[in-house]
Design a protein around this motif. Structure first.
Motif, short mmCIF file in Angstrom:
data_model
loop_
_atom_site.label_atom_id
_atom_site.label_comp_id
_atom_site.label_asym_id
_atom_site.label_seq_id
_atom_site.Cartn_x
_atom_site.Cartn_y
_atom_site.Cartn_z
N MET A 1 2.62 2.21 19.92
CA MET A 1 1.93 3.44 19.86
C MET A 1 0.65 3.29 19.67
N GLN A 2 -0.32 4.02 20.40
CA GLN A 2 -1.93 3.88 20.42
C GLN A 2 -2.34 5.00 19.15
N PRO A 3 -3.36 4.66 18.53
CA PRO A 3 -3.89 5.48 17.54
C PRO A 3 -4.15 7.01 17.71
N GLU A 4 -4.69 7.12 18.96
CA GLU A 4 -4.64 8.50 19.70
C GLU A 4 -3.35 9.07 19.56
N GLN A 5 -2.25 8.38 19.93
CA GLN A 5 -1.14 9.07 20.07
C GLN A 5 -0.39 9.42 18.90
N THR A 6 -0.76 8.50 17.60
CA THR A 6 -0.50 8.80 16.21
C THR A 6 -0.84 10.06 15.84
N ARG A 7 -2.28 10.14 16.23
CA ARG A 7 -3.29 11.33 15.53
C ARG A 7 -2.65 12.38 16.24
N ALA A 8 -2.42 12.47 17.51
CA ALA A 8 -1.70 13.53 18.04
C ALA A 8 -0.61 14.26 17.76
N LEU A 9 0.33 13.24 17.25
CA LEU A 9 1.58 13.61 16.76
C LEU A 9 1.55 14.22 15.43
N LEU A 10 0.61 13.72 14.75
CA LEU A 10 0.28 14.24 13.25
C LEU A 10 -0.33 15.57 13.27
N ALA A 11 -1.28 15.75 14.48
CA ALA A 11 -1.76 17.08 14.67
C ALA A 11 -0.83 18.07 14.89
N LEU A 12 0.09 17.81 15.81
CA LEU A 12 1.09 18.68 16.25
C LEU A 12 2.10 18.84 14.81
N CYS A 13 2.10 17.93 13.91
CA CYS A 13 2.81 18.26 12.77
C CYS A 13 2.35 19.06 11.84
N LEU A 14 0.78 19.17 11.70
CA LEU A 14 0.25 20.02 10.77
C LEU A 14 0.25 21.39 11.49
N MET A 15 0.20 21.35 12.84
CA MET A 15 0.11 22.66 13.45
C MET A 15 1.70 23.68 13.09
N ALA A 16 2.58 22.76 13.32
CA ALA A 16 3.90 23.33 13.27
C ALA A 16 3.96 23.80 11.68
N ALA A 17 3.18 22.93 10.49
CA ALA A 17 3.40 23.55 9.19
C ALA A 17 2.72 24.72 9.09
N GLY A 39 -3.75 8.88 4.74
CA GLY A 39 -4.97 8.58 5.70
C GLY A 39 -5.30 7.43 4.94
N GLU A 40 -4.87 7.16 3.63
CA GLU A 40 -5.63 5.90 3.23
C GLU A 40 -5.05 4.62 3.72
N GLY A 41 -5.90 3.68 4.32
CA GLY A 41 -5.39 2.56 5.01
C GLY A 41 -4.69 2.49 6.45
N SER A 42 -4.94 3.79 6.81
CA SER A 42 -4.01 3.98 8.16
C SER A 42 -5.19 3.84 9.49
N GLY A 43 -6.36 4.02 9.19
CA GLY A 43 -7.41 4.00 10.03
C GLY A 43 -7.57 5.35 10.73
N ILE A 44 -7.08 6.17 10.25
CA ILE A 44 -7.10 7.61 10.98
C ILE A 44 -7.49 8.51 9.65
N ASP A 45 -8.55 9.17 9.97
CA ASP A 45 -9.23 10.19 8.76
C ASP A 45 -8.46 11.52 9.11
N LEU A 46 -7.29 11.34 8.48
CA LEU A 46 -6.35 12.43 8.30
C LEU A 46 -6.60 13.76 7.66
N LEU A 47 -7.65 13.66 6.66
CA LEU A 47 -8.22 14.76 6.04
C LEU A 47 -8.79 15.64 6.87
N ALA A 48 -9.84 14.88 7.70
CA ALA A 48 -10.65 15.32 8.85
C ALA A 48 -9.83 16.02 9.98
N LEU A 49 -8.67 15.55 10.25
CA LEU A 49 -7.69 16.09 11.14
C LEU A 49 -7.02 17.28 10.61
N TYR A 50 -6.67 17.31 9.23
CA TYR A 50 -6.17 18.59 8.73
C TYR A 50 -7.38 19.60 8.62
N GLN A 51 -8.49 19.42 8.44
CA GLN A 51 -9.61 20.49 8.53
C GLN A 51 -9.80 21.01 10.18
#
Length: 319
Positions: A1-17, A39-51
């Motif tokens: 799975m590519q990083p952009e796919q991981t980011r997209a799935l997590l974005a949808l997860c937050l949208m659902a929340a 986001g710690e150590g994942s290479g994805i800024d999930l806090l920015a994604l949350y915002q």
């Protein structure tokens, strides 16, 4: 799975929340904490994604566009349903979000309906429903007077539930994560019942929220740890028995379940006299103890993961 796919799935997860728009500040803060932690150590800024999700800077269509495989789209919908149903059967706003997501993912209506029905049956099952047989073995009926509460038996049940939930976190199936919250709510119900209290789902949800466990944020964390840890990516679309790199998620579910069980035993065993602050402090103390205890039971957790029949467990939880 590519990083952009991981980011997209997590974005949808937050949208659902956030789909029901009823999340209070406490739950939003917990979801924000989860994003920062994942986001710690994942290479994805999930806090920015949350915002970005909260401020609608990323759209559902943007996220879906990154999911170019059928298995990824199926996973995205299954994950979103699990998030929406984590705190009960989805409401009208969540229903609208899930239908828009289904259409965007080009998921066949019947396939989506099957996923939704399975999750709804799980979410609608009352906490008084039976625990799985391995956690609640049948006992012979007796006409003898009711014995005093067997605290050793309760401790054994709490530990077994923690081991089972730790094992579920090691499995690749997203359905496995859906089973963790119902197991926790039924465990709390059984503990309250042992001390003479008949609890409903609303009371148990409030109890979990008081100690600091949000149902939606907990599911987001469970799914996110599997995804960021690479477990879902490695076995996507498969039902293999390989245990992935999800040790942190397993420790989280083991510790949360163990601490919930123990604080419930103290609370109901003590006549429900602890206030909210004392409950949260007690839970946090027990959570620290449980994290150390988890290391001792890691072999048992991994063995349970290798032999666990998720389909059978889900069937037992839906009754």
């Amino acid at each position: 799975m590519q990083p952009e796919q991981t980011r997209a799935l997590l974005a949808l997860c937050l949208m659902a929340a956030f789909a029901d728009q009823r999340k209070d500040d406490k739950e939003r803060e917990q979801i924000k904490r989860v994003a920062a932690s994942l986001g710690e150590g994942s290479g994805i800024d999930l806090l920015a994604l949350y915002q970005d999700v909260l401020l609608k800077r990323i759209t559902l269509e943007n996220a879906v566009g990154a999911l170019d495989a059928r298995e990824l789209r199926h996973l995205a919908y299954e994950m979103a349903v699990g998030v929406c149903d984590a705190d009960g059967v989805h409401d009208a706003q969540e229903t609208a979000f899930l239908e828009k997501l289904r259409a965007s993912l080009d998921l066949p209506p019947q396939q989506a309906a099957t996923i939704l029905d399975d999750a709804d049956r799980l979410a609608a099952a009352p906490p008084s429903a039976p625990l799985p047989a391995e956690l609640d073995p049948p006992r012979p009926s007796t006409a003898a007077a009711k014995p005093a509460v067997d605290t050793a038996e309760l401790d054994k049940r709490i530990l077994n539930a923690a081991i089972l939930n730790g094992a579920l976190e090691l499995l690749p199936q997203s359905l496995a994560s859906m089973a963790i919250i119902p197991l926790q709510t039924r465990l709390v119900y059984r503990i309250g019942q042992a001390y003479g209290y008949s609890l409903d789902k609303g009371h148990i949800t409030d109890f979990l929220a008081t100690v600091g466990v949000g149902l939606t944020s907990q599911y987001v964390e469970q799914f996110g740890r599997k995804l960021v840890g690479g477990l879902l990516g490695k076995v996507l679309g498969k039902t293999g028995r390989a245990i992935g790199s999800a040790a942190t998620g397993s420790a989280f579910s083991f510790a949360t379940t163990y601490a919930l069980g123990q604080v419930a035993k103290h609370y109901y065993g003590g006549g429900r006299k602890l206030d909210g602050s004392a409950l949260k402090t007690s839970f946090n103390d027990l959570l620290g103890q449980a994290r150390g205890l988890q290391q001792r039971y890691t072999p048992e957790i991994e063995q349970r993961a290798r032999t666990l029949d998720v389909s059978k467990l889900m069937a037992e939880l839906k009754v």
